[in-house]
Design a protein around this motif. Structure first.
Motif, PDB file in Angstrom:
ATOM      1  N   GLN A  21      -7.237  -8.663  15.639  1.00 54.85           N
ATOM      2  CA  GLN A  21      -6.475  -9.537  15.778  1.00 54.85           C
ATOM      3  C   GLN A  21      -5.713  -8.847  17.008  1.00 54.85           C
ATOM      4  O   GLN A  21      -6.336  -7.842  16.978  1.00 54.85           O
ATOM      5  CB  GLN A  21      -5.336  -9.691  14.486  1.00 54.85           C
ATOM      6  CG  GLN A  21      -4.884  -8.210  13.884  1.00 54.85           C
ATOM      7  CD  GLN A  21      -4.169  -8.239  13.261  1.00 54.85           C
ATOM      8  OE1 GLN A  21      -3.933  -9.649  11.795  1.00 54.85           O
ATOM      9  NE2 GLN A  21      -2.849  -7.362  12.858  1.00 54.85           N
ATOM     10  N   SER A  22      -4.846  -9.530  17.423  1.00 55.40           N
ATOM     11  CA  SER A  22      -3.768  -9.406  18.610  1.00 55.40           C
ATOM     12  C   SER A  22      -4.205  -8.329  18.899  1.00 55.40           C
ATOM     13  O   SER A  22      -5.490  -8.958  20.155  1.00 55.40           O
ATOM     14  CB  SER A  22      -2.561  -7.725  17.782  1.00 55.40           C
ATOM     15  OG  SER A  22      -2.511  -8.157  16.423  1.00 55.40           O
ATOM     16  N   ASP A  58     -13.355  -3.517  13.018  1.00 63.37           N
ATOM     17  CA  ASP A  58     -12.168  -3.990  11.622  1.00 63.37           C
ATOM     18  C   ASP A  58     -12.008  -3.321  10.769  1.00 63.37           C
ATOM     19  O   ASP A  58     -13.296  -3.503  10.038  1.00 63.37           O
ATOM     20  CB  ASP A  58     -10.888  -5.117  11.660  1.00 63.37           C
ATOM     21  CG  ASP A  58      -9.968  -5.410  11.620  1.00 63.37           C
ATOM     22  OD1 ASP A  58      -8.996  -5.381  12.567  1.00 63.37           O
ATOM     23  OD2 ASP A  58      -9.106  -5.662  10.338  1.00 63.37           O
ATOM     24  N   ARG A  83     -10.993 -10.591   9.254  1.00 68.61           N
ATOM     25  CA  ARG A  83     -11.126 -10.471  10.191  1.00 68.61           C
ATOM     26  C   ARG A  83     -11.921  -9.944  11.761  1.00 68.61           C
ATOM     27  O   ARG A  83     -11.841 -10.859  13.001  1.00 68.61           O
ATOM     28  CB  ARG A  83      -9.674  -8.680  11.105  1.00 68.61           C
ATOM     29  CG  ARG A  83      -8.328  -9.783  10.117  1.00 68.61           C
ATOM     30  CD  ARG A  83      -7.431  -8.996  10.338  1.00 68.61           C
ATOM     31  NE  ARG A  83      -6.490  -8.391   9.071  1.00 68.61           N
ATOM     32  CZ  ARG A  83      -5.159  -8.086   9.421  1.00 68.61           C
ATOM     33  NH1 ARG A  83      -5.056  -6.583   9.233  1.00 68.61           N
ATOM     34  NH2 ARG A  83      -3.941  -7.805   8.454  1.00 68.61           N
ATOM     35  N   ASP A 141     -13.301   1.663   8.914  1.00 63.80           N
ATOM     36  CA  ASP A 141     -12.046   2.369   8.470  1.00 63.80           C
ATOM     37  C   ASP A 141     -12.751   3.848   9.582  1.00 63.80           C
ATOM     38  O   ASP A 141     -13.116   4.479   9.807  1.00 63.80           O
ATOM     39  CB  ASP A 141     -11.928   2.878   6.855  1.00 63.80           C
ATOM     40  CG  ASP A 141     -10.588   3.439   7.485  1.00 63.80           C
ATOM     41  OD1 ASP A 141      -9.813   4.229   8.680  1.00 63.80           O
ATOM     42  OD2 ASP A 141      -9.738   3.208   6.650  1.00 63.80           O
ATOM     43  N   ASN A 200      -8.637   1.052  20.114  1.00 59.06           N
ATOM     44  CA  ASN A 200      -8.118   0.520  19.494  1.00 59.06           C
ATOM     45  C   ASN A 200      -7.018   0.521  18.248  1.00 59.06           C
ATOM     46  O   ASN A 200      -5.621   0.394  18.138  1.00 59.06           O
ATOM     47  CB  ASN A 200      -8.155  -0.996  19.836  1.00 59.06           C
ATOM     48  CG  ASN A 200      -6.757  -2.421  19.744  1.00 59.06           C
ATOM     49  OD1 ASN A 200      -5.592  -2.136  20.267  1.00 59.06           O
ATOM     50  ND2 ASN A 200      -7.090  -3.090  18.892  1.00 59.06           N
ATOM     51  N   TYR A 239       3.577   8.404  14.851  1.00 56.48           N
ATOM     52  CA  TYR A 239       3.250   7.866  16.319  1.00 56.48           C
ATOM     53  C   TYR A 239       3.210   7.871  16.988  1.00 56.48           C
ATOM     54  O   TYR A 239       2.056   8.243  18.114  1.00 56.48           O
ATOM     55  CB  TYR A 239       3.869   5.812  15.741  1.00 56.48           C
ATOM     56  CG  TYR A 239       3.389   5.394  17.078  1.00 56.48           C
ATOM     57  CD1 TYR A 239       1.994   4.770  16.696  1.00 56.48           C
ATOM     58  CD2 TYR A 239       3.978   5.180  18.029  1.00 56.48           C
ATOM     59  CE1 TYR A 239       1.727   4.102  17.307  1.00 56.48           C
ATOM     60  CE2 TYR A 239       3.473   3.901  19.027  1.00 56.48           C
ATOM     61  CZ  TYR A 239       2.415   3.257  17.962  1.00 56.48           C
ATOM     62  OH  TYR A 239       1.493   2.539  19.342  1.00 56.48           O
ATOM     63  N   LYS A 261       0.465   9.385  19.870  1.00 57.71           N
ATOM     64  CA  LYS A 261       0.513   8.796  21.397  1.00 57.71           C
ATOM     65  C   LYS A 261      -0.365   9.608  21.534  1.00 57.71           C
ATOM     66  O   LYS A 261      -1.072   9.706  22.973  1.00 57.71           O
ATOM     67  CB  LYS A 261       0.871   7.021  20.959  1.00 57.71           C
ATOM     68  CG  LYS A 261       0.349   6.260  20.587  1.00 57.71           C
ATOM     69  CD  LYS A 261      -1.014   5.790  20.487  1.00 57.71           C
ATOM     70  CE  LYS A 261      -0.771   4.293  20.060  1.00 57.71           C
ATOM     71  NZ  LYS A 261      -2.453   3.185  19.272  1.00 57.71           N
ATOM     72  N   ASN A 298       3.103  -9.401  19.631  1.00 63.03           N
ATOM     73  CA  ASN A 298       2.756  -9.119  18.368  1.00 63.03           C
ATOM     74  C   ASN A 298       4.025  -8.695  17.487  1.00 63.03           C
ATOM     75  O   ASN A 298       4.013  -9.062  15.988  1.00 63.03           O
ATOM     76  CB  ASN A 298       1.473  -9.445  18.106  1.00 63.03           C
ATOM     77  CG  ASN A 298       1.085  -7.288  18.012  1.00 63.03           C
ATOM     78  OD1 ASN A 298       1.351  -7.138  19.148  1.00 63.03           O
ATOM     79  ND2 ASN A 298       0.525  -6.888  17.432  1.00 63.03           N
ATOM     80  N   THR A 299       4.996  -7.796  18.505  1.00 66.03           N
ATOM     81  CA  THR A 299       5.379  -6.573  17.862  1.00 66.03           C
ATOM     82  C   THR A 299       6.935  -7.908  18.317  1.00 66.03           C
ATOM     83  O   THR A 299       7.878  -7.184  16.915  1.00 66.03           O
ATOM     84  CB  THR A 299       5.758  -6.028  18.210  1.00 66.03           C
ATOM     85  OG1 THR A 299       6.008  -6.378  19.574  1.00 66.03           O
ATOM     86  CG2 THR A 299       4.795  -4.911  18.649  1.00 66.03           C
TER      87      THR A 299
HETATM   88  N1  LIG Z   1       2.373  -4.384  19.530  1.00 66.83           N
HETATM   89  C1  LIG Z   1       3.192  -3.422  20.291  1.00 66.83           C
HETATM   90  O1  LIG Z   1       3.639  -3.737  20.565  1.00 66.83           O
HETATM   91  C2  LIG Z   1       2.421  -1.927  20.549  1.00 66.83           C
HETATM   92  C3  LIG Z   1       2.404  -1.062  21.483  1.00 66.83           C
HETATM   93  C4  LIG Z   1       2.575  -0.628  22.134  1.00 66.83           C
HETATM   94  C5  LIG Z   1       1.122   0.619  21.663  1.00 66.83           C
HETATM   95  N2  LIG Z   1       0.484  -0.532  20.696  1.00 66.83           N
HETATM   96  C6  LIG Z   1      -1.427  -0.177  20.232  1.00 66.83           C
HETATM   97  O2  LIG Z   1      -1.912  -1.174  20.766  1.00 66.83           O
HETATM   98  C7  LIG Z   1      -3.007  -1.075  19.845  1.00 66.83           C
HETATM   99  C8  LIG Z   1      -2.978  -2.115  19.259  1.00 66.83           C
HETATM  100  O3  LIG Z   1      -2.010  -2.742  18.396  1.00 66.83           O
HETATM  101  P1  LIG Z   1      -1.738  -4.375  17.933  1.00 66.83           P
HETATM  102  O4  LIG Z   1      -0.319  -4.119  17.669  1.00 66.83           O
HETATM  103  O5  LIG Z   1      -2.192  -5.507  18.334  1.00 66.83           O
HETATM  104  O6  LIG Z   1      -2.689  -4.232  16.554  1.00 66.83           O
HETATM  105  P2  LIG Z   1      -2.054  -5.179  14.870  1.00 66.83           P
HETATM  106  O7  LIG Z   1      -1.992  -3.609  14.050  1.00 66.83           O
HETATM  107  O8  LIG Z   1      -1.806  -6.391  15.645  1.00 66.83           O
HETATM  108  O9  LIG Z   1      -4.002  -4.595  14.446  1.00 66.83           O
HETATM  109  C9  LIG Z   1      -4.651  -3.705  14.400  1.00 66.83           C
HETATM  110  C10 LIG Z   1      -5.584  -4.364  13.405  1.00 66.83           C
HETATM  111  O10 LIG Z   1      -6.568  -2.650  13.025  1.00 66.83           O
HETATM  112  C11 LIG Z   1      -6.863  -3.161  11.803  1.00 66.83           C
HETATM  113  N3  LIG Z   1      -6.354  -0.943  11.942  1.00 66.83           N
HETATM  114  C12 LIG Z   1      -5.611  -0.876  10.693  1.00 66.83           C
HETATM  115  N4  LIG Z   1      -5.963   0.354  10.915  1.00 66.83           N
HETATM  116  C13 LIG Z   1      -7.649   0.268  10.758  1.00 66.83           C
HETATM  117  C14 LIG Z   1      -8.282   1.229  10.892  1.00 66.83           C
HETATM  118  N5  LIG Z   1      -8.099   2.527   9.936  1.00 66.83           N
HETATM  119  N6  LIG Z   1     -10.130   1.560  10.651  1.00 66.83           N
HETATM  120  C15 LIG Z   1     -10.281  -0.168  11.462  1.00 66.83           C
HETATM  121  N7  LIG Z   1      -9.386  -1.297  11.726  1.00 66.83           N
HETATM  122  C16 LIG Z   1      -7.962  -0.728  12.063  1.00 66.83           C
HETATM  123  C17 LIG Z   1      -5.912  -3.907  11.264  1.00 66.83           C
HETATM  124  O11 LIG Z   1      -6.827  -4.467  10.371  1.00 66.83           O
HETATM  125  C18 LIG Z   1      -5.791  -4.809  12.316  1.00 66.83           C
HETATM  126  O12 LIG Z   1      -7.005  -6.524  12.011  1.00 66.83           O
HETATM  127  C19 LIG Z   1      -2.387  -0.312  19.179  1.00 66.83           C
HETATM  128  O13 LIG Z   1      -2.746   1.271  18.758  1.00 66.83           O
HETATM  129  C20 LIG Z   1      -1.289   0.726  18.918  1.00 66.83           C
HETATM  130  O14 LIG Z   1      -0.552   1.541  18.832  1.00 66.83           O
HETATM  131  C21 LIG Z   1       0.937  -2.252  20.637  1.00 66.83           C
END
Ligand SMILES: NC(=O)c1ccc[n+]([C@@H]2O[C@H](COP(=O)([O-])OP(=O)(O)OC[C@H]3O[C@@H](n4cnc5c(N)ncnc54)[C@H](O)[C@@H]3O)[C@@H](O)[C@H]2O)c1
Length: 246
Positions: free
Chosen positions: A16-17, A37, A42, A63, A86, A157, A161, A192-193
């Motif tokens: 997703q996302s 995933d 998903r 995982d 990711n 977190y 990072k 998505n946040t």
């Molecule tokens: N969304 C934001 O605003 C934002 C901002 C800065 C950085 N990020 C980074 O971008 C990346 C994606 O974030 P997002 O918000 O799209 O994530 P999300 O939470 O919407 O989606 C993450 C996906 O990863 C899967 N997942 C979770 N743990 C897992 C694991 N241990 N093994 C395999 N799959 C796993 C989940 O099932 C989910 O489908 C992340 O690294 C996040 O830290 C996001």
């Protein structure tokens, strides 16, 4: 330019996302994409979308925090040319933002396991074949929270990072002569946040006036994964609508 035909890419957390957007963008450029995933449905739904759109994708469910599962997945998947780390946030847990002084040490583990150990596991599994073949791309999705103090209750977190960015530089340096590049992308606020009424007010804080989309990240990954980016390694790219200008 940016032709990825003949390359196999693994994108973790791509169900997703942001991860889904990365997988879709790499597939559009011709890569065969392994959609990882931890939640099978998903991964399968994004695989179905990519294949329906004339791309090539397969699910690869594991995982990233489970080293044995990562090793097994790499053994069954064959050669992987491009890895996008990711999977992040708090992994399978909720983010649960809390000031550090109010956190219990048990709260630290989930974000560090997925954002740091997950990256180590997949990179360690991928590197030997990349080095042997003389070509590889490692891309790790990081966050601006690693580069600027943020008062939003995400200390572990942000730490994980930042570690991912340091890891990126060392892996890049160790492998600079092997044909393997290693880069990070530090994201700002993504669509998505936000949610509902928050979206407009969050967008106003961003210089370009909008939140980031999965496509914004996917296109950056396409460039870093390409042959054209072979002279680019050890860098962290800030993809954030101008929020942090370095
Ligand atoms: N969304 C934001 O605003 C934002 C901002 C800065 C950085 N990020 C980074 O971008 C990346 C994606 O974030 P997002 O918000 O799209 O994530 P999300 O939470 O919407 O989606 C993450 C996906 O990863 C899967 N997942 C979770 N743990 C897992 C694991 N241990 N093994 C395999 N799959 C796993 C989940 O099932 C989910 O489908 C992340 O690294 C996040 O830290 C996001």
């Amino acid at each position: 330019m940016f032709d990825l035909a003949g390359k196999t890419a693994l994108v973790t957390g791509a169900g997703q996302s942001v991860g889904a957007g990365i997988a879709q963008a790499l597939a559009v450029q011709g890569a065969s994409v392994l959609v990882n995933d931890v939640i099978e449905e998903r991964a399968q739904s994004i695989v179905d979308e990519i294949n329906a759109d004339s791309g090539t994708a397969m699910p690869l469910v594991f995982d990233v925090t489970d080293r044995a599962a990562v090793i097994d997945a790499f053994q069954i998947s064959g050669h992987i040319d491009i890895v996008v780390n990711n999977a992040g946030n708090a992994g399978t847990e909720n983010m649960n933002p809390t000031p550090f002084s109010d956190m219990d040490p048990n709260d630290w583990e989930a974000p560090i396991r997925v954002n740091l150990y997950g990256v180590l596991h997949t990179t360690h599994a991928a590197l030997p074949n990349m080095i042997e073949s003389g070509w590889g791309r490692i891309i790790t999705i990081s966050s601006g929270a690693a580069n600027s103090g943020v008062n939003i209750g995400v200390a572990p977190y942000a730490s994980a990072k930042a570690a991912g960015q340091a890891f990126t530089r060392t892996i890049a340096a160790e492998n600079a002569r092997t044909g393997v590049t290693c880069n990070a992308i530090a994201l700002g606020l993504m669509e998505n946040t936000a949610g509902g009424d928050h979206t407009a007010s969050m967008a106003r804080t961003i210089p370009v006036g909008r939140l980031g989309t999965p496509h914004d990240v996917g296109t950056m990954c396409v460039y870093l994964a390409s042959e054209e980016a072979s002279w680019v390694t050890g860098q962290t790219f800030h993809v954030n609508g101008g929020t942090l200008m370095t």
